[in-house]
Structures are given as structure tokens and as C-alpha cells.
Design a protein around this motif. Structure first.
Motif, PDB file in Angstrom:
ATOM      1  N   TRP A 114       0.818  -1.214   0.000  1.00 58.72           N
ATOM      2  CA  TRP A 114       0.000   0.000   0.000  1.00 58.72           C
ATOM      3  C   TRP A 114       0.852   1.265   0.000  1.00 58.72           C
ATOM      4  O   TRP A 114       0.329   2.353   0.103  1.00 58.72           O
ATOM      5  CB  TRP A 114      -0.957   0.018   1.203  1.00 58.72           C
ATOM      6  N   THR A 115       2.156   1.141  -0.055  1.00 56.86           N
ATOM      7  CA  THR A 115       2.985   2.345  -0.109  1.00 56.86           C
ATOM      8  C   THR A 115       3.612   2.469  -1.494  1.00 56.86           C
ATOM      9  O   THR A 115       3.603   1.532  -2.272  1.00 56.86           O
ATOM     10  CB  THR A 115       4.099   2.294   0.949  1.00 56.86           C
ATOM     11  N   SER A 116       4.177   3.635  -1.738  1.00 56.01           N
ATOM     12  CA  SER A 116       4.674   3.944  -3.083  1.00 56.01           C
ATOM     13  C   SER A 116       5.790   3.001  -3.537  1.00 56.01           C
ATOM     14  O   SER A 116       6.750   2.744  -2.812  1.00 56.01           O
ATOM     15  CB  SER A 116       5.192   5.377  -3.106  1.00 56.01           C
ATOM     16  N   ILE A 119       9.159   4.819  -3.747  1.00 55.46           N
ATOM     17  CA  ILE A 119       9.762   4.978  -2.416  1.00 55.46           C
ATOM     18  C   ILE A 119      10.353   3.653  -1.953  1.00 55.46           C
ATOM     19  O   ILE A 119      11.459   3.593  -1.414  1.00 55.46           O
ATOM     20  CB  ILE A 119       8.697   5.469  -1.405  1.00 55.46           C
ATOM     21  N   ILE A 122      13.699   3.152  -3.801  1.00 52.24           N
ATOM     22  CA  ILE A 122      14.847   3.934  -3.351  1.00 52.24           C
ATOM     23  C   ILE A 122      15.224   3.609  -1.915  1.00 52.24           C
ATOM     24  O   ILE A 122      16.318   3.921  -1.479  1.00 52.24           O
ATOM     25  CB  ILE A 122      14.628   5.457  -3.496  1.00 52.24           C
ATOM     26  N   SER A 123      14.325   2.948  -1.187  1.00 52.73           N
ATOM     27  CA  SER A 123      14.655   2.617   0.199  1.00 52.73           C
ATOM     28  C   SER A 123      15.802   1.608   0.278  1.00 52.73           C
ATOM     29  O   SER A 123      16.347   1.371   1.347  1.00 52.73           O
ATOM     30  CB  SER A 123      13.427   2.091   0.937  1.00 52.73           C
ATOM     31  N   PRO A 126      19.975   3.394   1.064  1.00 45.38           N
ATOM     32  CA  PRO A 126      20.777   3.453   2.297  1.00 45.38           C
ATOM     33  C   PRO A 126      21.272   2.087   2.762  1.00 45.38           C
ATOM     34  O   PRO A 126      22.154   2.015   3.614  1.00 45.38           O
ATOM     35  CB  PRO A 126      19.827   4.081   3.320  1.00 45.38           C
TER      36      PRO A 126
ATOM     37  N   MET B  40      12.460  -0.097   4.238  1.00 44.67           N
ATOM     38  CA  MET B  40      11.526   1.007   4.442  1.00 44.67           C
ATOM     39  C   MET B  40      11.741   1.674   5.784  1.00 44.67           C
ATOM     40  O   MET B  40      11.700   2.893   5.899  1.00 44.67           O
ATOM     41  CB  MET B  40      10.101   0.494   4.302  1.00 44.67           C
ATOM     42  N   ILE B  43      14.543   4.211   5.707  1.00 42.69           N
ATOM     43  CA  ILE B  43      14.288   5.573   5.218  1.00 42.69           C
ATOM     44  C   ILE B  43      13.375   6.349   6.171  1.00 42.69           C
ATOM     45  O   ILE B  43      13.498   7.545   6.282  1.00 42.69           O
ATOM     46  CB  ILE B  43      13.759   5.621   3.765  1.00 42.69           C
ATOM     47  N   TYR B  44      12.477   5.637   6.868  1.00 40.56           N
ATOM     48  CA  TYR B  44      11.661   6.367   7.842  1.00 40.56           C
ATOM     49  C   TYR B  44      12.564   6.966   8.911  1.00 40.56           C
ATOM     50  O   TYR B  44      12.418   8.122   9.315  1.00 40.56           O
ATOM     51  CB  TYR B  44      10.619   5.461   8.507  1.00 40.56           C
ATOM     52  N   TYR B 253      13.260  11.109   1.630  1.00 35.41           N
ATOM     53  CA  TYR B 253      12.845  10.109   2.611  1.00 35.41           C
ATOM     54  C   TYR B 253      11.641  10.609   3.414  1.00 35.41           C
ATOM     55  O   TYR B 253      10.754   9.838   3.764  1.00 35.41           O
ATOM     56  CB  TYR B 253      14.000   9.777   3.558  1.00 35.41           C
ATOM     57  N   LEU B 255       9.353  12.479   2.308  1.00 36.53           N
ATOM     58  CA  LEU B 255       8.192  12.247   1.445  1.00 36.53           C
ATOM     59  C   LEU B 255       7.734  10.790   1.558  1.00 36.53           C
ATOM     60  O   LEU B 255       6.546  10.496   1.638  1.00 36.53           O
ATOM     61  CB  LEU B 255       8.547  12.586  -0.003  1.00 36.53           C
ATOM     62  N   GLY B 256       8.703   9.860   1.593  1.00 44.98           N
ATOM     63  CA  GLY B 256       8.371   8.454   1.767  1.00 44.98           C
ATOM     64  C   GLY B 256       7.619   8.219   3.059  1.00 44.98           C
ATOM     65  O   GLY B 256       6.618   7.501   3.088  1.00 44.98           O
ATOM     66  N   THR B 259       3.992   9.787   2.753  1.00 39.95           N
ATOM     67  CA  THR B 259       3.057   9.027   1.901  1.00 39.95           C
ATOM     68  C   THR B 259       2.706   7.688   2.552  1.00 39.95           C
ATOM     69  O   THR B 259       1.590   7.209   2.414  1.00 39.95           O
ATOM     70  CB  THR B 259       3.639   8.757   0.498  1.00 39.95           C
ATOM     71  N   THR B 260       3.659   7.109   3.270  1.00 37.92           N
ATOM     72  CA  THR B 260       3.350   5.851   3.941  1.00 37.92           C
ATOM     73  C   THR B 260       2.297   6.057   5.016  1.00 37.92           C
ATOM     74  O   THR B 260       1.346   5.283   5.130  1.00 37.92           O
ATOM     75  CB  THR B 260       4.623   5.251   4.570  1.00 37.92           C
ATOM     76  N   SER B 263      -0.977   6.344   3.361  1.00 35.66           N
ATOM     77  CA  SER B 263      -1.481   5.047   2.901  1.00 35.66           C
ATOM     78  C   SER B 263      -2.048   4.243   4.060  1.00 35.66           C
ATOM     79  O   SER B 263      -3.081   3.595   3.938  1.00 35.66           O
ATOM     80  CB  SER B 263      -0.376   4.235   2.248  1.00 35.66           C
ATOM     81  N   PHE B 264      -1.349   4.298   5.196  1.00 38.73           N
ATOM     82  CA  PHE B 264      -1.790   3.496   6.335  1.00 38.73           C
ATOM     83  C   PHE B 264      -3.104   4.009   6.905  1.00 38.73           C
ATOM     84  O   PHE B 264      -3.946   3.229   7.332  1.00 38.73           O
ATOM     85  CB  PHE B 264      -0.711   3.460   7.413  1.00 38.73           C
ATOM     86  N   ILE B 267      -5.703   2.541   4.483  1.00 42.02           N
ATOM     87  CA  ILE B 267      -5.928   1.106   4.633  1.00 42.02           C
ATOM     88  C   ILE B 267      -6.612   0.833   5.978  1.00 42.02           C
ATOM     89  O   ILE B 267      -7.505  -0.012   6.068  1.00 42.02           O
ATOM     90  CB  ILE B 267      -4.620   0.297   4.483  1.00 42.02           C
TER      91      ILE B 267
END
Lengths: 287, 288
Positions: A114-116, A119, A122-123, A126, B40, B43-44, B253, B255-256, B259-260, B263-264, B267
């Protein structure tokens, strides 16, 4: 078939057909027509028939190189997603005995969907980068002296990103078809003295076939139609067909791009029909 | 989502203890989930660095600097506008996908003349490369002199992908639907419309929410079909894309992370709705 049946059938299918006519059939027709037109090099199209676009495309070494790398990425990604997807689904359906827990774990495996996508892609930077977590950890523990260059901006990174994004499209249909296997069939096989591998070979795999086919359709069509994963994760080292085709669009060379698109479309359709031949998806899922 | 099987009490495979395959597959599952979430979470975490922050670990400082940067800097583009457009577009796509998929699901339950053609066209639309369809739709609109926009051409482009997907989900949902209920309703004198409204839709409601969920996410996250069809104003994935090309700061990041979270929230809302519908149904059955 009754007349009434036909009418209600078409009535209910109408919204789907109304979308497919302009946004699929007419669209493909436009691309097909454009692929036979001449272009003036300034973004214009000249209404005269030519096969030059196709000839140029097929004569170019780049085209063959791109298709070869597409085949490579498709096969690797398909194997990766199928192996992981099959065993994850199998674990959830047959080993987790509490059904609520099974659904919960299933959702856990689907949430990142459900996420991009961009994104999520690119995650990996790192983690896999030259200064990334994996390299710095390995160096700190003295396993390696020099950073591993192949981790990021390489074919390896492309496959990792694909598998990361697409395994979910394998898990969902396989989970769905496995969940519908009557557990009593397996009981009966056990009672009849079947071994674990026999049960797998004669019951689980055949009854999961429709899920595997559907998952393969999703995964392969998405790898073959990919625009950005190869572009970003290979670090510009390689390109996908679609990103190459977009280079033409960016400089307004529509007819060559259209010819490229038509060839790609044919390849995709051939691959998907081969899968559809192995299993009647419609009958299997509506059964 | 799949319902629990009615045979769950029957124990399968070796009864005492767990077989060795259980532990192997558990390890596979755990590894999969870690690989799924690990990057993920990186990046958070990295999005909460301060001004000195870079794109890789180690973490430098702790602040919300890059979130502020995301919404205030010009170079990061029109994230807010893209976000709003994507939400509205995804909402439109969701409604149309649910209606269209439900109806197509009903249509394909019986054979009708030309059904195979429609089915394979639908599969074709599902597997066609998104950018190719996007380019074609862009050219089609240009030919007819209609300006491409996110609410017209991009809407159609998204539907050409979410509808076939939704119909396939509907197939799976309807395979579990027992037609005896329909026949019972008809025997009791219900009209076709009453059967659909009072029997079919309520029973399929959780499945329809699942279709909605798919439709929303597939549209909200669609990039290649939007690229050539959204006209002069960008949707969110297009904004994200241009950021990945231009921005090399933790803003990306941030932005990531944002957007997450969005989305959550969505959902969560949908799952809440499924739970509510199921509870209401259970109550009705119990009360009946």
C-alpha cells in the motif's frame, strides 16, 4: 444460451467494455497506426506508410541487447518471486494452524504494497550503497576491506528491487488458491500412506496452478513493462525497453517509439498466452 | 480477504510437535518480512535527521527539518497539490472500479455471446505495459483535440488497469459465493434487482471493499500510466519521481514517510469498514 442471458451478460459487462474500447482498443490502434508513419524529426508525423521504423528497430543492436536483458531480469525475478511467494503462501496456509493468525500474517506480508513503489525502490539505497548499511557493517566486522560495488547500481540491485516489489503479486493469488484446497484431501492422502513430497507433487502444486499462473502473469507483465526500476537501480548501466522507448518520446519521435511499443506488446502477449495455455485461468478462478 | 476454512479443526500432517518443515518455512517467512520492512524502516528513520543529514547511515541528529523542507521548498515541487490530485483521482477510480468490477463479475458468472473476447481484451489491458497505454491515450486525446488532464485521460488510463484487476479479484470473491442464496431469494418472490440489492451485495460487501482497496492503491501509486496522460498538473507519483531525479536530500525520505502514513490511514479506514460490515452482518444473522 437464452437471449435473456445474453442481454444481462452484456448489460453487466457494459462498464468494462465502455472503458476498454477507448482506453485499450482505440489506444492500441493509435499506437499501431503511428508505428507505420514517417516522422519529420521535429515531433510531427507524416501520413505516409513506411516499415522503416520497424526496420530501424530490428537492425539496431541496442534493441536486441535490451530484449536480452529483459529476458534475464524477467527470468530471475520470476524465479525469485515464485520461490518466495510459493513457500510464504504454503507456510501461511498449511503451517499456521490458527486461521486468524494466518490472515494476520498474510496482511503483514501485504501491507508494504500500500505504499509507493518508487519509495520502496529507493529505500534500498541506504542499505545497499557504497556507504550503505550492509557495506559499513561488513567493513566494521572486518569481513571485507573494500566496499562491495555490486550491491547497488547493478543487475543484482535491479533483481532485488523487482523481487521486493512484486513478490506480493505472487503471494496473493497462490495464497488464494491454496486456501481453497480442501484439507480433507490431504488427510485422505496421508491416510493412504502418501509422503510429504507426494502430497506436494500430486495435490498442492496441481491445485495451486491457477494461483501460480495468475501470479506469473502479474509479475512478468510488470517486469516487461517496467519503466523505472532498471533505470534507477542499474545506475544508468542498463535500460528497460520501456525506458528506451521513452527516450524517443522525450524528443517527440513518436513513430519509432510506437514501433518499439508494438514489438514489446507482441512479446508480452505471446508470453502471457503461453501461460494462459497451461491453465484456464477463467475457469479455475470462477469454478 | 480470504475466509477461514470450515475444516480448521482437522489436524493435518504430523500431529505431535511441529515438523521440521515448519521451522524452515518459518525462517523463510521471517526473512521475507524482514527484507520487506527493513529498507523502508531505514528511510523512515533517516527522514528524521537534522540539517546535516545525508542519504545514508549513520543518522545525523534528530529533527523534523526535512519534513518542513518538503512542504516549504520550491525545488521539491508541488507535493501538496500532487497529493490532493492523487487522492481525488484515486477516489474516482475506486468508485468506478468497484461498480465496474462488481457488474463484470456478475456478467462473467454465465456465458454470453462474446464473453471470451471481452475476457481476453481485459487480460490484454491488464498486461499491456503502462507507459505504452499512456502514450497511446495521450496521442488519442491529442488527435481528437482534447486536452489531457489527470481527471480525464489519466482517469481512463488508470481504469484500464484497475478494472481488469478488480474483475479478477471479483472472480476470486464470487467463487466463494453460494448461488443457493440467490435461488432461495428468488423462490421467495424477490425481483432480480431485489436479489442483487438485498442478497448479493450484502454478502459480497467485504469482497467489494477489498476491490476498493486494490483500486485505490493501484491508482494512488500508479506512475507509468500517468506519465503521459496527466497533462500539465502532476499526480503524487510523478512528483515523487521528479524528486528522485532532482533531490538528493533526506527530503526524499521525508516524502516516503509522509506518503506511507497517508497510505496506512487509508488502509486502516478500509479495514475498519470491513470489520464493521462483518460485525453488522453477524449481528443481523444472530438477530434474525
Amino acid at each position: 444460451m437464452t437471449d435473456r442471458n445474453r442481454k444481462t451478460g452484456w448489460f453487466f459487462a457494459a462498464p468494462l467494455v465502455v472503458v476498454l474500447i477507448p482506453f485499450f482498443i482505440a489506444t492500441i490502434a493509435v499506437v499501431l497506426i503511428a508505428s507505420f508513419l514517417e516522422h519529420d524529426g521535429f515531433g510531427g508525423m507524416i501520413a505516409s506508410f513506411t516499415l522503416e521504423n520497424y526496420a530501424d528497430l530490428l537492425r539496431s543492436d541496442l534493441t536486441w541487447k535490451l530484449y536480452l536483458s529483459m529476458v534475464k531480469f524477467s527470468v530471475l525475478t520470476w524465479i525469485g518471486t515464485l520461490v518466495i511467494g510459493f513457500w510464504v503462501a504454503y507456510f501461511l496456509v498449511f503451517h499456521v494452524r490458527n486461521p486468524l493468525l494466518s490472515i494476520g500474517l498474510f496482511l503483514l506480508g501485504t501491507v508494504p504494497f500500500w505504499t509507493s513503489n518508487i519509495i520502496r525502490m529507493i529505500s534500498w539505497i541506504p542499505l545497499l550503497g557504497k556507504e550503505g548499511l550492509i557495506n559499513s557493517t561488513l567493513r566494521a566486522t572486518g569481513v571485507i576491506d573494500e566496499p562491495l560495488e555490486f550491491l547497488l547500481f547493478s543487475d543484482f540491485a535491479v533483481v532485488v528491487a523487482y523481487v521486493h516489489q512484486l513478490t506480493i503479486f505472487m503471494i496473493v493469488p497462490i495464497f488464494n488458491s491454496m486456501a481453497r484446497i480442501d484439507k480433507r484431501t490431504i488427510e485422505a492422502a496421508l491416510d493412504a500412506g502418501a509422503t510429504r513430497s507426494e502430497i506436494m507433487r500430486w495435490i498442492v502444486v496441481p491445485l495451486s496452478k491457477s494461483g501460480i499462473a495468475l501470479g506469473s502473469i502479474f509479475v512478468l507483465s510488470m517486469v516487461m513493462g517496467d519503466f523505472f526500476v532498471v533505470k534507477v537501480m542499474s545506475g544508468g548501466g542498463s535500460a528497460s525497453i520501456v525506458s528506451a522507448l521513452f527516450e524517443d518520446i522525450a524528443v517527440l519521435q513518436y513513430p519509432p517509439a510506437a514501433a518499439n511499443a508494438v514489438v514489446l506488446l507482441i512479446v508480452v502477449v505471446v508470453v502471457i498466452s503461453l501461460i494462459l495455455r497451461t491453465v484456464d485461468v477463467r475457469k479455475e478462478i470462477t469454478r | 480477504m480470504s475466509n477461514s476454512t470450515p475444516h480448521r479443526r482437522i489436524r493435518t500432517l504430523d500431529e505431535p510437535g511441529k515438523p521440521w518443515t515448519f521451522w524452515v518455512l518459518l525462517a523463510v517467512f521471517v526473512a521475507y518480512v524482514l527484507a520487506l520492512y527493513g529498507p523502508m524502516f531505514c528511510i523512515y528513520i533517516l527522514s528524521f535527521q537534522d540539517l546535516r543529514g545525508g542519504l545514508v547511515f549513520p543518522m545525523k541528529g534528530l529533527s523534523v527539518h526535512w519534513f518542513v523542507d518538503l512542504f516549504t521548498q520550491v525545488r521539491t515541487g508541488d507535493v501538496k497539490g500532487g497529493f490532493q490530485r492523487s487522492i481525488v483521482l484515486a477516489a474516482m477510480v475506486t468508485v468506478l472500479t468497484v461498480v465496474g468490477s462488481f457488474m463484470a463479475g456478475m456478467a462473467f458468472r454465465q456465458r454470453f455471446k462474446g464473453d471470451t473476447v471481452v475476457f481476453y481484451l481485459m487480460i490484454g489491458s491488464l498486461v499491456a505495459p503502462g507507459l505504452v497505454l499512456g502514450i497511446g491515450i495521450g496521442m488519442l486525446f491529442q488527435y481528437f483535440g482534447i486536452e489531457a488532464a489527470w481527471y480525464s485521460s489519466a482517469l481512463g488510463a488508470h481504469l484500464s488497469w484497475t478494472l481488469p484487476f478488480g474483475v479478477l479479484v471479483m472472480f476470486a470473491v464470487m467463487a466463494r459465493f453460494d448461488r443457493a442464496w440467490e435461488e432461495a431469494a428468488r423462490d421467495l418472490g424477490a425481483s432480480s434487482w431485489q436479489v442483487i440489492r438485498m442478497v448479493v451485495i450484502p454478502i459480497l460487501a467485504p469482497g467489494l471493499v477489498a476491490v476498493a482497496l486494490f483500486g485505490f492503491t493501484l491508482s494512488y501509486d500508479e506512475f507509468s500510466r500517468s506519465l503521459q496522460t496527466s497533462g500539465s498538473l502532476n499526480t503524487l507519483p510523478l512528483e515523487i519521481w521528479s524528486m528522485t531525479l532532482n533531490v538528493t536530500s533526506p527530503s526524499l525520505y521525508a516524502l516516503g514517510t509522509v506518503t506511507t502514513i497517508a497510505s496506512f490511514l487509508i488502509i486502516g479506514l478500509c479495514l475498519g469498514l470491513i470489520a464493521y460490515l462483518q460485525r453488522r452482518r453477524a449481528r443481523r444473522v444472530a438477530g434474525a
